[in-house]
Design a protein around this motif. Structure first.
Motif, PDB file in Angstrom:
ATOM      1  N   GLY A   3     -45.323 -59.728   3.647  1.00 46.67           N
ATOM      2  CA  GLY A   3     -46.462 -60.267   2.897  1.00 46.67           C
ATOM      3  C   GLY A   3     -45.995 -61.337   1.914  1.00 46.67           C
ATOM      4  N   ARG A  34     -53.722 -48.397   4.433  1.00 45.47           N
ATOM      5  CA  ARG A  34     -53.092 -49.715   4.371  1.00 45.47           C
ATOM      6  C   ARG A  34     -52.333 -50.060   5.633  1.00 45.47           C
ATOM      7  NH1 ARG A  34     -48.993 -49.912   0.380  1.00 45.47           N
ATOM      8  NH2 ARG A  34     -48.618 -51.911   1.367  1.00 45.47           N
ATOM      9  N   LEU A  35     -51.602 -49.099   6.196  1.00 48.02           N
ATOM     10  CA  LEU A  35     -50.671 -49.428   7.268  1.00 48.02           C
ATOM     11  C   LEU A  35     -51.110 -48.931   8.642  1.00 48.02           C
ATOM     12  CD1 LEU A  35     -47.473 -48.808   5.184  1.00 48.02           C
ATOM     13  CD2 LEU A  35     -48.364 -51.010   5.907  1.00 48.02           C
ATOM     14  N   GLN A  44     -49.440 -54.029  -3.252  1.00 46.80           N
ATOM     15  CA  GLN A  44     -48.081 -53.516  -3.101  1.00 46.80           C
ATOM     16  C   GLN A  44     -47.731 -52.449  -4.135  1.00 46.80           C
ATOM     17  OE1 GLN A  44     -45.952 -57.215  -3.160  1.00 46.80           O
ATOM     18  NE2 GLN A  44     -46.694 -57.809  -1.145  1.00 46.80           N
ATOM     19  N   LYS A  60     -49.838 -55.577  10.335  1.00 46.30           N
ATOM     20  CA  LYS A  60     -50.872 -55.260   9.343  1.00 46.30           C
ATOM     21  C   LYS A  60     -51.117 -56.469   8.430  1.00 46.30           C
ATOM     22  CE  LYS A  60     -53.662 -52.176   8.519  1.00 46.30           C
ATOM     23  NZ  LYS A  60     -54.581 -51.768   9.581  1.00 46.30           N
ATOM     24  N   ASP A  84     -51.929 -59.467  -3.528  1.00 52.17           N
ATOM     25  CA  ASP A  84     -50.803 -58.862  -2.810  1.00 52.17           C
ATOM     26  C   ASP A  84     -50.027 -57.910  -3.707  1.00 52.17           C
ATOM     27  OD1 ASP A  84     -51.315 -60.129  -0.503  1.00 52.17           O
ATOM     28  OD2 ASP A  84     -49.605 -61.489  -0.538  1.00 52.17           O
ATOM     29  N   GLN A 106     -54.311 -65.028  -4.104  1.00 50.31           N
ATOM     30  CA  GLN A 106     -53.851 -64.228  -2.970  1.00 50.31           C
ATOM     31  C   GLN A 106     -52.616 -63.414  -3.344  1.00 50.31           C
ATOM     32  OE1 GLN A 106     -54.892 -63.820   0.456  1.00 50.31           O
ATOM     33  NE2 GLN A 106     -53.302 -62.253   0.262  1.00 50.31           N
ATOM     34  N   THR A 156     -58.089 -52.787   3.793  1.00 53.84           N
ATOM     35  CA  THR A 156     -58.045 -54.242   3.615  1.00 53.84           C
ATOM     36  C   THR A 156     -59.280 -54.776   2.881  1.00 53.84           C
ATOM     37  OG1 THR A 156     -58.975 -54.452   5.828  1.00 53.84           O
ATOM     38  CG2 THR A 156     -56.611 -54.697   5.637  1.00 53.84           C
ATOM     39  N   THR A 165     -40.221 -57.235  -7.713  1.00 51.53           N
ATOM     40  CA  THR A 165     -39.953 -57.332  -6.277  1.00 51.53           C
ATOM     41  C   THR A 165     -40.609 -58.575  -5.687  1.00 51.53           C
ATOM     42  OG1 THR A 165     -39.902 -54.944  -6.126  1.00 51.53           O
ATOM     43  CG2 THR A 165     -40.220 -56.124  -4.065  1.00 51.53           C
ATOM     44  N   HIS A 200     -44.120 -54.375   5.337  1.00 46.84           N
ATOM     45  CA  HIS A 200     -45.425 -54.897   4.929  1.00 46.84           C
ATOM     46  C   HIS A 200     -45.286 -55.685   3.630  1.00 46.84           C
ATOM     47  CE1 HIS A 200     -49.441 -54.640   3.039  1.00 46.84           C
ATOM     48  NE2 HIS A 200     -49.885 -54.747   4.282  1.00 46.84           N
ATOM     49  N   THR A 201     -44.593 -55.118   2.659  1.00 43.28           N
ATOM     50  CA  THR A 201     -44.397 -55.778   1.372  1.00 43.28           C
ATOM     51  C   THR A 201     -43.558 -57.047   1.531  1.00 43.28           C
ATOM     52  OG1 THR A 201     -44.545 -53.710   0.169  1.00 43.28           O
ATOM     53  CG2 THR A 201     -43.399 -55.503  -0.932  1.00 43.28           C
ATOM     54  N   LEU A 240     -38.699 -61.953  -4.283  1.00 45.93           N
ATOM     55  CA  LEU A 240     -38.855 -62.312  -2.870  1.00 45.93           C
ATOM     56  C   LEU A 240     -39.375 -63.739  -2.724  1.00 45.93           C
ATOM     57  CD1 LEU A 240     -40.228 -59.014  -1.312  1.00 45.93           C
ATOM     58  CD2 LEU A 240     -38.200 -60.247  -0.549  1.00 45.93           C
ATOM     59  N   GLY A 294     -45.824 -52.864  10.243  1.00 40.62           N
ATOM     60  CA  GLY A 294     -46.156 -53.362   8.899  1.00 40.62           C
ATOM     61  C   GLY A 294     -46.453 -54.848   8.910  1.00 40.62           C
ATOM     62  N   GLU A 307     -54.517 -58.628   7.977  1.00 38.25           N
ATOM     63  CA  GLU A 307     -55.124 -58.812   6.655  1.00 38.25           C
ATOM     64  C   GLU A 307     -55.372 -60.290   6.351  1.00 38.25           C
ATOM     65  OE1 GLU A 307     -52.764 -54.975   4.900  1.00 38.25           O
ATOM     66  OE2 GLU A 307     -52.409 -56.926   3.969  1.00 38.25           O
ATOM     67  N   ARG A 308     -54.395 -61.130   6.691  1.00 36.95           N
ATOM     68  CA  ARG A 308     -54.533 -62.551   6.381  1.00 36.95           C
ATOM     69  C   ARG A 308     -55.294 -63.305   7.480  1.00 36.95           C
ATOM     70  NH1 ARG A 308     -49.971 -63.928   2.935  1.00 36.95           N
ATOM     71  NH2 ARG A 308     -49.609 -62.044   1.735  1.00 36.95           N
TER      72      ARG A 308
END
Lengths: 333, 319
Positions: B220, A243-244, A56, B245, A52, A48, A168, A291, B216-217, A295, B242, B249-250
């Motif tokens: 996520g 995407r958004l 991204q 979204k 992602d 997953q 998606t 990134t 979103h990033t 995170l 975001g 998706e999930r």
């Protein structure tokens, strides 16, 4: 220290070091970074999370592939962050509330606007011999203002379900949007490394005068590179909306610098003539992995910003070192 | 082009952009400096590219048209953090010798010097949107009344709706606005108040810089690190878009509380993924500020915080 002593050693070792620091170097850095995060960032290695990361990095990959063409001919495009907003709001407005039938025209519109801004950037740069840096800086403002004017600063939503659905979808485990980016990178790689045009792009970046004297119109080559870069931005705008599900005139601020960073980390020279799509792809991956991993580790916002900046600086220093090495090599051989 | 030159130029431009962005102007009916009986009020805002300030400006223009006894001179910066550009806009108002300035500061401390300059030049200054820093005002020896909503209270109200929907002990995360922005800090504090009062468990708090794509990033990745997140407190609706979204998706069952009430989130309030957002009647804030400026021009003393109403928007009242 080690690198300096190697550089002063025999040319063969130096050449090997030079190569390793190139594409292979960035690949090694990427693997090292991934191993580090596998060890220290929880969930980093899950399927997953890999999906992602790919999602991204999609936008930056597309923008950076386009930017590679521009940088290879010694140009720069600072307008991409604004142009993506302009493409998105115009194409988004065309699709708003519409069904899937409205998508093809909107995609075409986005591509045309992107390519048109690239044409203007390239043409003005070449026709009046002004640095592309300044021309595209102007375009940065023009496109942003146009996007704001066009929408009255409102956020556009209610985009066709077929488009957001595509955002998606996965294809054989890969996010479909990343597959688009990968396809574009593959085409760009083919064009740059297997066609006459590609050879001319590199040659123009290396020694424009020599290419001109051998009977080619370097101006046209450079303008075409800007148009390719612009068209890539048009594609990125569609991907953003897929995407958004929204388009806003303030989207994309700073995207140009992310794209330039990916290209430079990928080993391209800002003076043109050196760089590759594979390097760019790896550069975009490196930034995305960085990134994501930071995170996941729960590193604070401020530290994440510092680390990202430091990685860019290290990449550019390696690039400068490599260039000095190759000059020394040509001097000794 | 020489590479070193190019790099130097990048650095230069990065430094110059905020300076060059001295602002777009939208002068009402007349840009005339001297009042022809009617007082002139300068409205200085942040980025007019932001839908929120755009609506605020429209509200002010409509309000002034209705009043008829005041001339409006409004302008905004090119981006949210364009402090230098905004200082220049305030100085322009002082030079034009208008009677009052209504200011939505880009920075709660950096604009204080300009405000002091205006007050000392005899202009009335009303502070809207983001409150100027009290300590900095005191140090500069000036006072400017603040007319605006309580961002902290608003965020708390929106957050409490989420607490009500999820119940005690639910695991939540916060998406913050720009670090250093006063309203971002207030909203974060307000969300934290709601977390404490509602008995929620805060797992993570990170910035999404107000932006859809970054939210979103960031969210996520947050959700990957903390798969048990049940709710999100988003500091503005753009970031909430975001976040939603990611939730789609999930296919996750996660609820969002947000802030701003832009039209794009209406569908998500109706579908239930967004529990609440907060309307602070941004379109009326500048108009309120102008009313207070007129009071001050007429000799009335106005000080301190004049709170304006806020309203929690949920499925029940979204319309």
């Amino acid at each position: 220290m080690i690198s300096i002593s190697v550089a002063r050693g025999n040319p063969r070792t130096s050449r090997a070091v030079s190569q390793v620091l190139g594409e292979a170097g960035i690949g090694v850095a990427l693997v090292a970074l991934a191993l580090f995060f596998l060890a220290f960032a929880p969930h980093f290695g899950t399927a997953q999370n890999v999906r992602d990361i790919l999602t991204q990095i999609t936008l930056n990959t597309i923008l950076a592939v386009g930017m590679t063409f521009v940088i290879l001919v010694g140009g720069i495009d600072l307008s991409v962050g604004s142009v993506i907003a302009l493409c998105a709001v115009v194409a988004g407005t065309a699709m708003k509330g519409g069904g899937s039938a409205s998508i093809p025209a909107a995609v075409l519109l986005s591509l045309l606007i992107g390519a048109a801004t690239g044409l203007v950037n390239g043409f003005v740069t070449e026709r009046w011999r002004v640095p592309s840096f300044i021309v595209t800086l102007g375009m940065l403002y023009v496109a942003r203002g146009a996007a704001e004017q066009y929408t009255g600063a409102a956020t556009i939503y209610s985009l066709p379900a077929a488009l957001t659905g595509f955002g998606t979808t996965t294809l054989v485990g890969l996010p479909a949007v990343f597959a688009v980016a990968l396809l574009m990178a593959a085409v760009a790689w083919f064009v740059l490394s297997r066609t006459v045009f590609g050879r001319l792009v590199y040659a123009t970046g290396n020694n424009e005068e020599a290419v001109r004297l051998s009977g080619h119109r370097t101006g046209v080559i450079k303008v075409v590179c800007f148009v390719i870069g612009g068209a890539c931005v048009g594609v990125a705008a569609i991907i953003y909306m897929a995407r958004l599900g929204v388009a806003s005139p303030i989207l994309g601020q700073g995207y140009e610098l992310n794209a330039i960073a990916a290209v430079v980390i990928g080993g391209a020279s800002l003076s043109g003539g050196r760089g590759s799509v594979i390097g760019t792809l790896l550069g975009a991956c490196l930034l995305g992995v960085l990134t994501n991993g930071l995170l996941l580790m729960g590193v604070s916002d401020f530290q994440r910003t510092i680390v990202t900046g430091a990685v860019i600086i290290v990449a550019v220093v390696l690039d400068a070192y490599r260039k000095r090495l190759s000059i020394r090599l040509s001097a000794t051989s | 082009m020489n590479r070193r030159v190019t790099l130097a130029a990048i650095v230069t431009v990065a430094a110059v952009i905020p300076l060059a962005a001295c602002g777009q102007e939208n002068t009402g009916n007349a840009a005339s400096t001297k009042p022809t009986g009617k007082p002139t009020v300068c409205l200085v805002m942040k980025s007019l590219a932001n839908e929120y300030f755009q609506q605020m400006q429209k509200g002010a223009v409509d309000h002034v048209a209705q009043l008829g006894n005041v001339t409006l001179d409004s302008s905004g910066t090119q981006n949210e953090t364009d402090v230098d550009g905004q200082v220049a806009l305030v100085e322009k108002c002082i030079t034009k010798q208008v009677q009052a300035i209504v200011l939505a500061p880009a920075d709660s401390k950096a604009l204080v010097q300009s405000v002091a300059k205006a007050v000392k030049a005899g202009l009335k200054v009303v502070n809207i949107d983001v409150k100027l820093d009290d300590a900095a005002l005191k140090q500069a020896g000036v006072d400017a009344p603040f007319v605006g909503p309580d961002n902290r209270e608003g965020a708390k109200l929106s957050g409490l709706e989420l607490a009500k929907a999820l119940g005690k002990g639910a695991k939540v995360a916060i998406l913050e606005g720009n670090p250093g922005a006063d309203n971002a800090l207030q909203r974060k504090n307000g969300f934290n108040d709601a977390v404490a009062q509602g008995g929620l468990q805060l797992l993570d708090s990170k910035t999404g810089h107000w932006e859809t794509d970054e939210a979103h990033t960031v969210f996520g990745n947050m959700l990957t690190a903390h798969p048990d997140i049940q709710g999100v407190l988003a500091s503005n609706d753009s970031m909430a878009l975001g976040i939603i979204k990611v939730i789609e998706e999930r296919k996750a069952n996660i609820k969002v509380a947000s802030f701003d009430n832009i039209t794009a989130v209406k569908q998500y309030l109706q579908s239930g993924v967004m529990v609440s957002t907060l309307d602070q009647y941004g379109s009326q804030q500048a108009a309120n500020g102008i009313d207070y400026a007129l009071k001050m021009i007429n000799g009335e003393q106005v000080t301190g915080w004049q709170k304006t109403p806020v309203k929690v928007i949920t499925k029940d009242n979204v319309g």
